[in-house]
Design a protein around this motif. Structure first.
Motif, short mmCIF file in Angstrom:
data_model
loop_
_atom_site.label_atom_id
_atom_site.label_comp_id
_atom_site.label_asym_id
_atom_site.label_seq_id
_atom_site.Cartn_x
_atom_site.Cartn_y
_atom_site.Cartn_z
N GLY A 1 7.00 95.99 65.07
CA GLY A 1 6.89 94.97 63.64
C GLY A 1 8.03 94.17 63.53
O GLY A 1 8.86 94.18 64.33
N PRO A 2 8.17 93.69 62.60
CA PRO A 2 9.32 92.91 62.16
C PRO A 2 10.79 93.32 62.36
O PRO A 2 11.57 93.09 62.69
N ALA A 3 10.76 94.86 61.90
CA ALA A 3 11.90 95.69 61.88
C ALA A 3 12.46 96.01 63.38
O ALA A 3 13.39 95.86 63.78
N GLY A 4 11.42 96.36 64.06
CA GLY A 4 11.98 96.70 65.47
C GLY A 4 12.04 95.63 66.36
O GLY A 4 13.09 95.80 66.99
N LEU A 5 11.36 94.43 66.04
CA LEU A 5 11.81 93.43 66.93
C LEU A 5 13.35 92.82 66.57
O LEU A 5 14.05 92.28 67.58
N ALA A 6 13.45 92.62 65.15
CA ALA A 6 14.86 92.27 64.84
C ALA A 6 15.95 93.03 65.12
O ALA A 6 16.93 92.71 65.67
N ALA A 7 15.78 94.51 65.14
CA ALA A 7 16.67 95.50 65.75
C ALA A 7 17.05 95.04 67.16
O ALA A 7 17.96 95.31 67.84
N ALA A 8 15.64 94.89 68.16
CA ALA A 8 15.95 94.89 69.57
C ALA A 8 16.67 93.73 69.82
O ALA A 8 17.68 93.85 70.57
N ALA A 9 16.39 92.58 69.18
CA ALA A 9 17.20 91.37 69.39
C ALA A 9 18.55 91.47 68.96
O ALA A 9 19.50 90.86 69.93
N ALA A 10 18.92 92.04 67.83
CA ALA A 10 20.33 92.27 67.40
C ALA A 10 21.16 93.19 68.43
O ALA A 10 22.30 92.95 68.88
N ILE B 1 11.10 98.79 73.60
CA ILE B 1 10.21 98.74 72.33
C ILE B 1 8.95 99.52 72.61
O ILE B 1 8.18 99.39 73.57
N ILE B 2 8.49 100.46 71.83
CA ILE B 2 7.12 101.20 71.81
C ILE B 2 6.20 100.90 70.69
O ILE B 2 6.75 101.30 69.67
N GLU B 3 5.22 100.42 70.90
CA GLU B 3 4.46 99.97 70.00
C GLU B 3 3.02 100.44 69.92
O GLU B 3 2.39 100.36 71.06
N LEU C 1 6.84 80.05 56.21
CA LEU C 1 6.07 80.43 57.28
C LEU C 1 4.90 81.52 56.79
O LEU C 1 4.98 82.07 55.85
N SER C 2 3.83 81.41 57.88
CA SER C 2 2.71 82.62 57.42
C SER C 2 3.35 83.80 58.30
O SER C 2 4.62 83.77 58.92
N GLY C 3 2.80 84.80 57.79
CA GLY C 3 3.22 86.22 58.55
C GLY C 3 3.04 86.21 60.17
O GLY C 3 4.29 86.54 60.66
N PRO C 4 2.32 85.60 60.77
CA PRO C 4 2.04 85.54 62.18
C PRO C 4 3.19 84.53 62.62
O PRO C 4 3.67 84.91 63.95
N GLU C 5 3.60 83.30 62.04
CA GLU C 5 4.39 82.41 62.38
C GLU C 5 5.75 83.26 62.43
O GLU C 5 6.73 83.03 63.40
N TYR C 6 5.92 83.91 61.46
CA TYR C 6 7.29 84.53 61.09
C TYR C 6 7.53 85.57 62.45
O TYR C 6 8.69 85.67 63.13
N ALA C 7 6.59 86.38 62.64
CA ALA C 7 6.48 87.53 63.67
C ALA C 7 6.62 86.75 65.02
O ALA C 7 7.58 87.20 65.98
N ASP D 1 9.21 85.59 70.21
CA ASP D 1 9.80 84.57 71.13
C ASP D 1 11.41 85.21 71.62
O ASP D 1 11.59 85.02 72.77
N GLN D 2 11.87 85.63 70.61
CA GLN D 2 13.46 86.04 71.05
C GLN D 2 13.24 87.24 72.04
O GLN D 2 14.01 87.28 73.04
N VAL D 3 12.47 88.30 71.59
CA VAL D 3 12.43 89.47 72.51
C VAL D 3 11.98 88.90 73.93
O VAL D 3 12.56 89.60 74.90
#
Length: 418
Positions: free
Chosen positions: A12-21, A32-34, A60-66, A71-73
């Motif tokens: 989700g948003p936390a896992g994606l941001a942590a991975a990118a950082a 990442i395990i989802e 943004l909407s939720g899907p747009e934010y995600a 895209d970064q990941v």
């Protein structure tokens, strides 16, 4: 046994941001395990606007934010296991996972970030008397039905609980043609953001009944109605205040719980207040090499803050992989006098600056957030309004703390705020 440098549980948003950082800090072996079939987590069903103002400077909407983080990941070529459930996490950071394609397997990680999010509190936790008819849904399940499955749970709706999901669903159901007859809240104040109360209830003339709860559910196979009653200061129903409201749908928005079964089984120390792990300023848990961020740590009000916190966890995990466990005297953060909790719960003197997030236990007007270092006033921050639904934060410079400081107490003082 498969081996990775950094395993992140949750896409989700936390896992994606942590991975990118973490990737930006030079960690190249990340997984990442989802458990879902796609990345993005709960944001995929949050089609309303209001996300991203702090992170991207636009609404943004939720899907747009995600998708921004997806895209970064993908651009960083960080691998993901989808449709994969983590069954167990050992204190030695061995993950037991399963999927239809790969079956049961184990993954050894040098570091782990917990980013499993949260879940809704079910009806069973409320002990509402009555039958068990069809038509009773959690607000999040109803949101998924309407926004992703194209299905309407019902047309005559009562919502119990004024958390943000319940408020947003009051508007969503109304826009889809349903009639939301009332939003009942057992507390004498709403648990949602002020903007959601205005935009989702006031703008649609939906009544918010405070100090009110459901005391009886009516119906056989299908829900026929509910009985509401006012409650006293101890949240006990007041005789003679009952009112029956016919409805075919009851949505429950009665709180979120951090998803920490894995954490508890691994032996991670959990806070009895937040339900999430006890962490330091680097978001490290009580198990070395295991970090936590997002709603699995404590329930946030804005996803932008989830992403900010997750980025810190990713950076901290990267530092741990290169330099090991950080050293330094520990300063305990104490939540008292109107402050329910702080995250983190302790900080190290070797850190630079630390953002402490916290919530109050009740609404306040013309009060002040006060910080005491070993009993001596360190800072007084005037606040016109403090509300349980809005997370507060304070940034501490460790160099500004007294050299012999061992505790910092957070509390609320009412009255003169200057």
């Amino acid at each position: 046994m498969k081996h990775v440098k950094l395993a992140i549980i949750g896409g989700g948003p936390a896992g994606l941001a942590a991975a990118a950082a973490a990737k930006k800090q030079g960690v190249n072996d990340i997984l990442i395990i989802e458990r879902d079939e796609r990345l993005g987590g709960i944001l995929n069903q949050c089609i309303h606007a209001g996300f991203g103002l702090h992170t991207f400077g636009q609404e943004l909407s939720g899907p747009e934010y995600a998708q921004r983080f997806i895209d970064q990941v993908q651009e960083m070529e960080i691998p993901c296991l989808l449709n994969t459930m983590v069954l167990d996490l050992s204190d030695e950071r061995v993950l037991t996972v399963t999927s239809r394609e790969e079956g049961l397997q184990q993954i050894k990680a040098d570091a782990v970030i917990l980013a499993m999010g949260c879940r809704e509190r079910p009806r069973g936790a409320l002990n509402i008397p009555g039958t068990r008819p069809a038509g009773i849904w959690s607000a999040g399940t109803a949101q998924r039905l309407v926004n992703m499955e194209g299905m309407m749970p019902g047309r005559e709706v009562v919502i119990l609980g004024s958390g943000d999901i319940g408020l947003i669903m009051a508007r969503r159901m109304t826009m889809e043609g349903a009639r939301v007859k009332a939003v009942a809240e057992v507390m004498p104040y709403s648990g949602g953001l002020k903007r959601n109360i205005v935009q989702c209830l006031d703008d649609f003339d939906i009544p918010l009944l405070l100090s009110t709860t459901v005391v009886q559910i009516h119906g056989g196979k299908k829900l026929e109605g509910v009985t509401l009653a006012q409650v006293d200061a101890q949240r006990r129903p007041i005789a003679g205040t009952e009112q029956y409201i016919p409805c075919d749908t009851l949505l429950l928005s009665v709180g979120l719980l951090p998803e920490n079964e894995l954490s508890a089984a691994a032996g991670v120390a959990l806070s009895p207040i937040t339900g999430g792990p006890v962490v330091g300023e680097d978001l490290a848990t009580s198990i070395e090499g295991v970090f936590a961020c997002g709603n699995v740590l404590h329930v946030h009000d804005l996803v932008d803050f989830v992403s900010q916190e997750a980025a810190l966890a990713g950076e901290a995990a990267a530092r741990y992989l290169t330099a090991g466990k950080p050293q330094g005297d520990v300063i305990s953060l104490l939540a008292e006098g109107g402050v329910r909790y702080t995250v983190p719960q302790h900080i190290r003197r070797g850190a630079d600056t630390v953002t402490v997030r916290f919530r109050v236990g009740q609404p306040y007007r013309d009060a002040a957030v006060c910080l005491y270092a070993d009993g001596k006033l360190l800072r007084r921050i005037p606040k016109r309004v403090l509300a349980p639904g809005e997370m507060e934060r304070v940034t501490l410079r460790i160099a500004d703390l007294p050299e012999d400081c061992r505790t910092i107490r957070f509390c609320i003082e009412e009255g003169e705020t200057k």
